[in-house]
Scaffold this motif. Structure first.
Motif, mmCIF file in Angstrom:
data_model
loop_
_atom_site.group_PDB
_atom_site.id
_atom_site.type_symbol
_atom_site.label_atom_id
_atom_site.label_comp_id
_atom_site.label_asym_id
_atom_site.label_seq_id
_atom_site.Cartn_x
_atom_site.Cartn_y
_atom_site.Cartn_z
ATOM 1 N N UNK A 57 8.528 -3.783 -2.064
ATOM 2 C CA UNK A 57 7.215 -3.358 -1.575
ATOM 3 C C UNK A 57 6.372 -4.556 -1.155
ATOM 4 N N UNK A 58 6.379 -5.613 -1.960
ATOM 5 C CA UNK A 58 5.607 -6.805 -1.615
ATOM 6 C C UNK A 58 6.209 -7.522 -0.404
ATOM 7 N N UNK A 59 7.526 -7.540 -0.314
ATOM 8 C CA UNK A 59 8.191 -8.186 0.826
ATOM 9 C C UNK A 59 7.819 -7.477 2.124
ATOM 10 N N UNK A 60 7.875 -6.152 2.131
ATOM 11 C CA UNK A 60 7.563 -5.396 3.343
ATOM 12 C C UNK A 60 6.079 -5.512 3.683
ATOM 13 N N UNK A 61 5.228 -5.545 2.676
ATOM 14 C CA UNK A 61 3.793 -5.753 2.924
ATOM 15 C C UNK A 61 3.562 -7.114 3.578
ATOM 16 N N UNK A 62 4.297 -8.138 3.116
ATOM 17 C CA UNK A 62 4.175 -9.475 3.717
ATOM 18 C C UNK A 62 4.675 -9.479 5.160
ATOM 19 N N UNK A 75 -6.244 -2.690 2.148
ATOM 20 C CA UNK A 75 -5.735 -1.447 1.567
ATOM 21 C C UNK A 75 -4.582 -0.864 2.401
ATOM 22 N N UNK A 76 -4.549 -1.182 3.700
ATOM 23 C CA UNK A 76 -3.448 -0.706 4.533
ATOM 24 C C UNK A 76 -2.113 -1.277 4.087
ATOM 25 N N UNK A 77 -2.120 -2.552 3.717
ATOM 26 C CA UNK A 77 -0.896 -3.173 3.193
ATOM 27 C C UNK A 77 -0.540 -2.597 1.822
ATOM 28 N N UNK A 78 -1.565 -2.310 1.044
ATOM 29 C CA UNK A 78 -1.333 -1.713 -0.272
ATOM 30 C C UNK A 78 -0.687 -0.341 -0.116
ATOM 31 N N UNK A 79 -1.199 0.447 0.851
ATOM 32 C CA UNK A 79 -0.615 1.774 1.064
ATOM 33 C C UNK A 79 0.836 1.667 1.502
ATOM 34 N N UNK A 80 1.144 0.712 2.372
ATOM 35 C CA UNK A 80 2.537 0.507 2.774
ATOM 36 C C UNK A 80 3.397 0.213 1.555
ATOM 37 N N UNK A 81 2.924 -0.678 0.695
ATOM 38 C CA UNK A 81 3.675 -1.026 -0.515
ATOM 39 C C UNK A 81 3.855 0.187 -1.418
ATOM 40 N N UNK A 82 2.807 0.973 -1.572
ATOM 41 C CA UNK A 82 2.871 2.157 -2.431
ATOM 42 C C UNK A 82 3.877 3.171 -1.879
ATOM 43 N N UNK A 83 3.904 3.340 -0.559
ATOM 44 C CA UNK A 83 4.876 4.255 0.046
ATOM 45 C C UNK A 83 6.307 3.762 -0.157
ATOM 46 N N UNK A 84 6.493 2.432 -0.047
ATOM 47 C CA UNK A 84 7.821 1.859 -0.289
ATOM 48 C C UNK A 84 8.253 2.136 -1.728
ATOM 49 N N UNK A 85 7.341 1.952 -2.663
ATOM 50 C CA UNK A 85 7.657 2.210 -4.071
ATOM 51 C C UNK A 85 7.952 3.694 -4.286
ATOM 52 N N UNK A 86 7.172 4.554 -3.614
ATOM 53 C CA UNK A 86 7.391 5.989 -3.760
ATOM 54 C C UNK A 86 8.764 6.425 -3.280
ATOM 55 N N UNK A 87 9.275 5.732 -2.252
ATOM 56 C CA UNK A 87 10.589 6.079 -1.696
ATOM 57 C C UNK A 87 11.717 5.380 -2.444
ATOM 58 N N UNK A 123 -2.478 -3.450 -7.029
ATOM 59 C CA UNK A 123 -3.117 -3.480 -5.712
ATOM 60 C C UNK A 123 -3.896 -4.770 -5.478
ATOM 61 N N UNK A 124 -4.562 -5.282 -6.501
ATOM 62 C CA UNK A 124 -5.416 -6.464 -6.332
ATOM 63 C C UNK A 124 -4.634 -7.697 -5.910
ATOM 64 N N UNK A 125 -3.316 -7.742 -6.179
ATOM 65 C CA UNK A 125 -2.510 -8.898 -5.796
ATOM 66 C C UNK A 125 -2.312 -8.999 -4.279
ATOM 67 N N UNK A 126 -2.542 -7.896 -3.569
ATOM 68 C CA UNK A 126 -2.345 -7.914 -2.127
ATOM 69 C C UNK A 126 -3.419 -8.751 -1.430
ATOM 70 N N UNK A 127 -4.574 -8.853 -2.046
ATOM 71 C CA UNK A 127 -5.672 -9.625 -1.465
ATOM 72 C C UNK A 127 -5.310 -11.111 -1.361
ATOM 73 N N UNK A 128 -4.930 -11.800 -2.451
ATOM 74 C CA UNK A 128 -4.520 -13.207 -2.317
ATOM 75 C C UNK A 128 -3.240 -13.381 -1.500
ATOM 76 N N UNK A 129 -2.346 -12.382 -1.518
ATOM 77 C CA UNK A 129 -1.124 -12.476 -0.713
ATOM 78 C C UNK A 129 -1.477 -12.523 0.767
ATOM 79 N N UNK A 130 -2.407 -11.670 1.202
ATOM 80 C CA UNK A 130 -2.784 -11.667 2.609
ATOM 81 C C UNK A 130 -3.420 -12.995 3.001
ATOM 82 N N UNK A 131 -4.311 -13.517 2.179
ATOM 83 C CA UNK A 131 -4.945 -14.798 2.486
ATOM 84 C C UNK A 131 -3.912 -15.918 2.508
ATOM 85 N N UNK A 132 -2.944 -15.855 1.586
ATOM 86 C CA UNK A 132 -1.910 -16.880 1.520
ATOM 87 C C UNK A 132 -1.006 -16.877 2.739
#
Length: 457
Positions: free
Chosen positions: A148-153, A129-141, A98-107
């Motif tokens: 998951x990271x691509x869709x979050x981006x 955390x909204x992007x993290x939840x999207x990624x987690x749902x993608x992984x769950x499916x 989850x912590x990787x989503x923070x620098x990804x968003x800033x980047x």
């Protein structure tokens, strides 16, 4: 890696009411505000976020028991518990990456700013955390971490582009120049767009009816406190409350609708000097560039239309939960549907009647997608241990933010042709949304220029 994770987690654990003001103080100093003024504006912004949280919590505490009473009178039993956004946020943060989503968003934001593809500096980083939840749902499916990271981006880019085209309309609602809403919930406006267009072609709904229009027609009965009282009485009666309980609920609803605009004024008090400083900084160094500050949805909370629509939707949502075949979610924790109200406010231009109708049309979408995600969310909760569940219990979020985007992009990874088709349709609507809102901005600018010339002459 563990140290980096700990640093990001510590910062985000501060919460929006602390974290966002800190960011704004830093931005203020960076654009040459006096540090005392930047500090004062940041503190007021924190007070505004905290105050809004208090009032929303107060309203939720008042309305949820009424909703429970209404459902209990029907005798209906649904097997998916509405855990609300707080439980889903806990589930999101339980993801080890989850912590990787923070620098990804800033980047992503930095790259788009450098390339001049966005005018929004998203300081609403706590809602990563909204992007993290999207990624987690993608992984769950799909069980695909890379996807998951691509869709979050993709979501991050969509948030920024929508924030750009919405900015003028948000400025009209808030009265604060240079700010916009970069929260992902605004993505739902893409889905609302065709429904709003259809409604605009219906004679009854083509007129603009907002809170001010109602005040002109109905006088005191359209004042916030009176409307809140009336709605509270109706909810109390529907829930089977006693007379004292009904009157208490009515006063609580009246208090909430009265306090929201008062607290919202603090956002203007905090953000106006920051916006002016940023504007002057950009003019002096980048003459052909504009920079808007992307913030969380509460800056829209001064809109009377938003809260009236939200409260009217409460019994409508409960009624749908009871009568819709195939729905298994009982809405409670997520009964206040800001996820729909904020984008509906902007897409309709604050047309209260049309907002309410859009809610009636699209509320089933929230319930069905919440039902569809329930097995995935329940399995993720069991796998991570982030949320304690009883044996056989299922959870979801009845008003899950931007449900269509999340559901389509989570399931497109399964590789079904139909999934790609629906994502393609959504992408086309997304482009149409950007064009439509840009065209509205041009119309508004032209109208303002014409009015200015007429006043000067």
């Amino acid at each position: 890696m563990d140290v980096l994770q700990s640093v990001f987690q510590y910062i985000l654990d501060l919460g929006a009411s602390v974290f966002v003001p800190l960011i704004m103080i830093i931005v203020g100093i960076a654009v040459r505000m006096k540090w005392k003024e930047a500090f004062s504006a940041g503190i007021i912004l924190g007070v505004a976020f905290a105050g809004m949280g208090v009032v929303i919590g107060f309203m939720l505490d008042a309305l949820t028991p009424a909703g429970q009473g209404l459902v209990e009178r029907t005798g209906i039993e649904l097997n998916v518990v509405d855990a609300g956004w707080t439980s889903l946020a806990t589930l999101a943060w339980a993801w080890p990456l989850a912590f990787l989503m923070f620098p990804l968003q800033m980047g992503v934001n930095a790259i788009l700013l450098v390339m001049n593809k966005t005018e929004t500096l998203n300081v609403d980083l706590w809602n990563v955390w909204g992007k993290i939840l999207t990624a987690v749902l993608v992984i769950g499916v799909t069980n695909n971490v890379a996807l998951a990271f691509v869709i979050a981006a993709i979501q991050m880019v969509a948030e920024l582009l929508i924030a750009d085209v919405n900015q003028k309309h948000i400025e009209k609602v808030t009265g604060i120049p240079g700010v916009t809403v970069s929260h992902g919930m605004m993505i739902f406006g893409v889905f609302l767009l065709p429904f709003n267009w259809l409604l605009s072609k219906v004679p009854l709904f083509d007129r603009h009816i907002d809170a001010n229009t109602l005040k002109e027609k109905f006088g005191a009965f359209a004042e916030n406190h009176v409307m809140g009282f009336i709605i509270g009485v109706l909810l109390g009666i529907a829930a089977g409350y006693t007379v004292p309980e009904t009157l208490t609920l009515a006063i609580q609803a009246a208090a909430a609708l009265t306090l929201f605009p008062m607290v919202a004024k603090l956002f203007m008090q905090a953000l106006s000097p920051l916006s002016d400083a940023i504007s002057e900084f950009m003019k002096s160094r980048f003459k052909h560039r504009k920079l808007n500050i992307g913030l969380d949805w509460p800056i829209l909370a001064g809109s009377n239309e938003l809260w009236v629509a939200v409260i009217v939707w409460v019994p409508i949502t409960l009624l749908y939960a009871i009568i819709l075949p195939g729905n298994n979610v009982l809405p409670f924790a997520g009964i206040i549907n800001i996820s729909m109200a904020a984008p509906a406010l902007i897409i309709t231009g604050g047309n209260l009647l049309r907002m309410i109708i859009l809610g009636i049309i699209t509320t089933p979408v929230f319930l069905y997608i919440a039902t569809g995600f329930a097995p995935t969310i329940t399995q993720l909760a069991q796998d991570t241990g982030a949320i304690a569940l009883d044996s056989g219990q299922m959870i979801s979020w009845s008003t899950i933010e931007y449900p269509v985007f999340r559901y389509l992009f989570a399931h497109v990874g399964e590789g079904h042709l139909l999934g790609f088709l629906f994502v393609g349709i959504w992408a086309a609507l997304f482009v149409l949304y950007l064009k439509t809102m840009k065209a509205r901005k041009v119309e508004d600018d032209t109208a303002e220029e014409t009015e200015y010339k007429e006043n000067v002459m």
